[in-house]
Design a protein around this motif. Structure first.
Motif, PDB file in Angstrom:
ATOM      1  N   PHE A  31       6.541  -2.591 -63.408  1.00 27.46           N
ATOM      2  CA  PHE A  31       7.095  -1.237 -63.359  1.00 27.46           C
ATOM      3  C   PHE A  31       5.973  -0.203 -63.292  1.00 27.46           C
ATOM      4  O   PHE A  31       5.008  -0.304 -64.047  1.00 27.46           O
ATOM      5  CB  PHE A  31       7.959  -0.964 -64.605  1.00 27.46           C
ATOM      6  CG  PHE A  31       8.996  -2.020 -64.845  1.00 27.46           C
ATOM      7  CD1 PHE A  31      10.136  -2.083 -64.065  1.00 27.46           C
ATOM      8  CD2 PHE A  31       8.815  -2.966 -65.841  1.00 27.46           C
ATOM      9  CE1 PHE A  31      11.084  -3.073 -64.283  1.00 27.46           C
ATOM     10  CE2 PHE A  31       9.749  -3.956 -66.064  1.00 27.46           C
ATOM     11  CZ  PHE A  31      10.893  -4.013 -65.284  1.00 27.46           C
ATOM     12  N   LYS A  32       6.147   0.792 -62.413  1.00 24.45           N
ATOM     13  CA  LYS A  32       5.141   1.854 -62.301  1.00 24.45           C
ATOM     14  C   LYS A  32       5.050   2.664 -63.580  1.00 24.45           C
ATOM     15  O   LYS A  32       3.976   3.115 -63.964  1.00 24.45           O
ATOM     16  CB  LYS A  32       5.504   2.806 -61.154  1.00 24.45           C
ATOM     17  CG  LYS A  32       5.227   2.273 -59.780  1.00 24.45           C
ATOM     18  CD  LYS A  32       5.515   3.366 -58.766  1.00 24.45           C
ATOM     19  CE  LYS A  32       6.122   2.742 -57.529  1.00 24.45           C
ATOM     20  NZ  LYS A  32       6.672   3.703 -56.613  1.00 24.45           N
ATOM     21  N   ASN A  33       6.205   2.859 -64.215  1.00 23.47           N
ATOM     22  CA  ASN A  33       6.255   3.674 -65.436  1.00 23.47           C
ATOM     23  C   ASN A  33       7.555   3.363 -66.199  1.00 23.47           C
ATOM     24  O   ASN A  33       8.373   2.557 -65.749  1.00 23.47           O
ATOM     25  CB  ASN A  33       6.165   5.175 -65.083  1.00 23.47           C
ATOM     26  CG  ASN A  33       7.184   5.576 -64.031  1.00 23.47           C
ATOM     27  OD1 ASN A  33       8.343   5.176 -64.082  1.00 23.47           O
ATOM     28  ND2 ASN A  33       6.735   6.334 -63.043  1.00 23.47           N
ATOM     29  N   LYS A  34       7.714   4.018 -67.315  1.00 24.07           N
ATOM     30  CA  LYS A  34       8.884   3.783 -68.164  1.00 24.07           C
ATOM     31  C   LYS A  34      10.181   4.154 -67.445  1.00 24.07           C
ATOM     32  O   LYS A  34      11.194   3.453 -67.573  1.00 24.07           O
ATOM     33  CB  LYS A  34       8.729   4.592 -69.451  1.00 24.07           C
ATOM     34  CG  LYS A  34       9.845   4.400 -70.454  1.00 24.07           C
ATOM     35  CD  LYS A  34       9.578   5.254 -71.678  1.00 24.07           C
ATOM     36  CE  LYS A  34      10.856   5.477 -72.454  1.00 24.07           C
ATOM     37  NZ  LYS A  34      10.705   6.483 -73.492  1.00 24.07           N
ATOM     38  N   ASP A  35      10.171   5.240 -66.688  1.00 28.44           N
ATOM     39  CA  ASP A  35      11.394   5.665 -66.004  1.00 28.44           C
ATOM     40  C   ASP A  35      11.845   4.660 -64.942  1.00 28.44           C
ATOM     41  O   ASP A  35      13.046   4.427 -64.773  1.00 28.44           O
ATOM     42  CB  ASP A  35      11.215   7.056 -65.375  1.00 28.44           C
ATOM     43  CG  ASP A  35      11.217   8.163 -66.427  1.00 28.44           C
ATOM     44  OD1 ASP A  35      11.504   7.876 -67.608  1.00 28.44           O
ATOM     45  OD2 ASP A  35      10.914   9.314 -66.069  1.00 28.44           O
ATOM     46  N   GLU A  36      10.894   4.058 -64.239  1.00 26.99           N
ATOM     47  CA  GLU A  36      11.260   3.023 -63.266  1.00 26.99           C
ATOM     48  C   GLU A  36      11.919   1.843 -63.978  1.00 26.99           C
ATOM     49  O   GLU A  36      12.888   1.275 -63.492  1.00 26.99           O
ATOM     50  CB  GLU A  36      10.032   2.548 -62.481  1.00 26.99           C
ATOM     51  CG  GLU A  36      10.395   1.567 -61.384  1.00 26.99           C
ATOM     52  CD  GLU A  36       9.196   1.108 -60.574  1.00 26.99           C
ATOM     53  OE1 GLU A  36       8.606   0.056 -60.926  1.00 26.99           O
ATOM     54  OE2 GLU A  36       8.851   1.802 -59.600  1.00 26.99           O
ATOM     55  N   MET A  37      11.380   1.497 -65.155  1.00 24.17           N
ATOM     56  CA  MET A  37      11.974   0.429 -65.953  1.00 24.17           C
ATOM     57  C   MET A  37      13.376   0.835 -66.419  1.00 24.17           C
ATOM     58  O   MET A  37      14.307   0.033 -66.401  1.00 24.17           O
ATOM     59  CB  MET A  37      11.093   0.128 -67.165  1.00 24.17           C
ATOM     60  CG  MET A  37      11.644  -0.951 -68.075  1.00 24.17           C
ATOM     61  SD  MET A  37      11.115  -0.710 -69.782  1.00 24.17           S
ATOM     62  CE  MET A  37      11.909   0.833 -70.195  1.00 24.17           C
ATOM     63  N   GLY A  38      13.547   2.108 -66.808  1.00 22.19           N
ATOM     64  CA  GLY A  38      14.855   2.602 -67.248  1.00 22.19           C
ATOM     65  C   GLY A  38      15.910   2.485 -66.166  1.00 22.19           C
ATOM     66  O   GLY A  38      17.043   2.059 -66.427  1.00 22.19           O
ATOM     67  N   ILE A  39      15.542   2.817 -64.941  1.00 18.39           N
ATOM     68  CA  ILE A  39      16.471   2.690 -63.812  1.00 18.39           C
ATOM     69  C   ILE A  39      16.802   1.216 -63.570  1.00 18.39           C
ATOM     70  O   ILE A  39      17.948   0.861 -63.292  1.00 18.39           O
ATOM     71  CB  ILE A  39      15.887   3.334 -62.529  1.00 18.39           C
ATOM     72  CG1 ILE A  39      15.640   4.833 -62.730  1.00 18.39           C
ATOM     73  CG2 ILE A  39      16.788   3.083 -61.319  1.00 18.39           C
ATOM     74  CD1 ILE A  39      16.848   5.661 -63.062  1.00 18.39           C
TER      75      ILE A  39
END
Length: 196
Positions: free
Chosen positions: A47-55
């Motif tokens: 994941f690039k970042n936490k938000d990408e993981m959240g999606i």
């Protein structure tokens, strides 16, 4: 599954549990790493970042559960009134993925993230719109089969049902009891009968 796929799924599952129980914004990547025992490098490989993981959590964990409990009953059941009632009953009382004390993860993320993140808004709105559309189709089918009266507006009824579900999930969080779900289901059944 390959090792990389297992690692990715492990991150998503553990992150979901943390986010579901303590909130998205208060869950850090370090919390997720401590829970999963994966390295920071492994996290950023997937994941690039936490938000990408959240999606990814919405798309890969929440969405399949949502499809099973909120969509499948509406398209498989022949009796539209029974389909709507059973959907609500099973979503509230039989869904082991959701816990009373933590409410609905999609609703929680909507409250916490939709105002601030367009990607979350889009992903969550897709779920809500699909649910609404399936209920409208089910209600329209009920009108055609003379299960529901002609004068009802399927879109308005679907919005009302969605609002009831999200409201009772939040009330369940406050009281931490399925009793409110059971009380709601009695009234929900009466409401559906009033549409005849």
């Amino acid at each position: 599954m390959k090792k990389a796929e297992i690692t990715r799924l492990t991150i998503l599952e553990h992150a979901f549990e943390l986010i579901y129980t303590q909130g998205y914004q208060t869950t850090s990547i370090d919390d997720i790493l401590a829970q999963t025992k994966v390295t920071k490098g492994a996290f950023y490989y997937h994941f690039k970042n936490k938000d990408e993981m959240g999606i990814a959590i919405i798309q890969e964990l929440i969405k399949p559960n949502f499809e099973h409990y909120f969509i499948k009953p509406l398209v498989q059941e022949k009796d539209p009134m029974e389909a709507l009632y059973q959907m609500m009953h099973d979503a509230l009382l039989k869904n082991k993925f959701l816990k009373v004390e933590f409410g609905c993860p999609a609703s929680n993320l909507t409250i916490e993230m939709a105002p601030w993140n367009a990607n979350f808004t889009k992903a969550l709105n897709e779920l809500a719109l699909k649910w609404k559309m399936c209920m409208e189709i089910c209600l329209q089918k009920g009108i055609e089969q003379h299960v529901f009266r002609k004068g009802i507006d399927p879109e308005q009824v679907a919005i009302f049902i969605m609002s009831g579900y999200w409201g009772i999930r939040n009330l369940g969080k406050l009281v931490n009891s399925t009793k409110v779900y059971k009380d709601f289901l009695k009234q929900f059944e009466a409401y559906l009968k009033s549409l005849k």
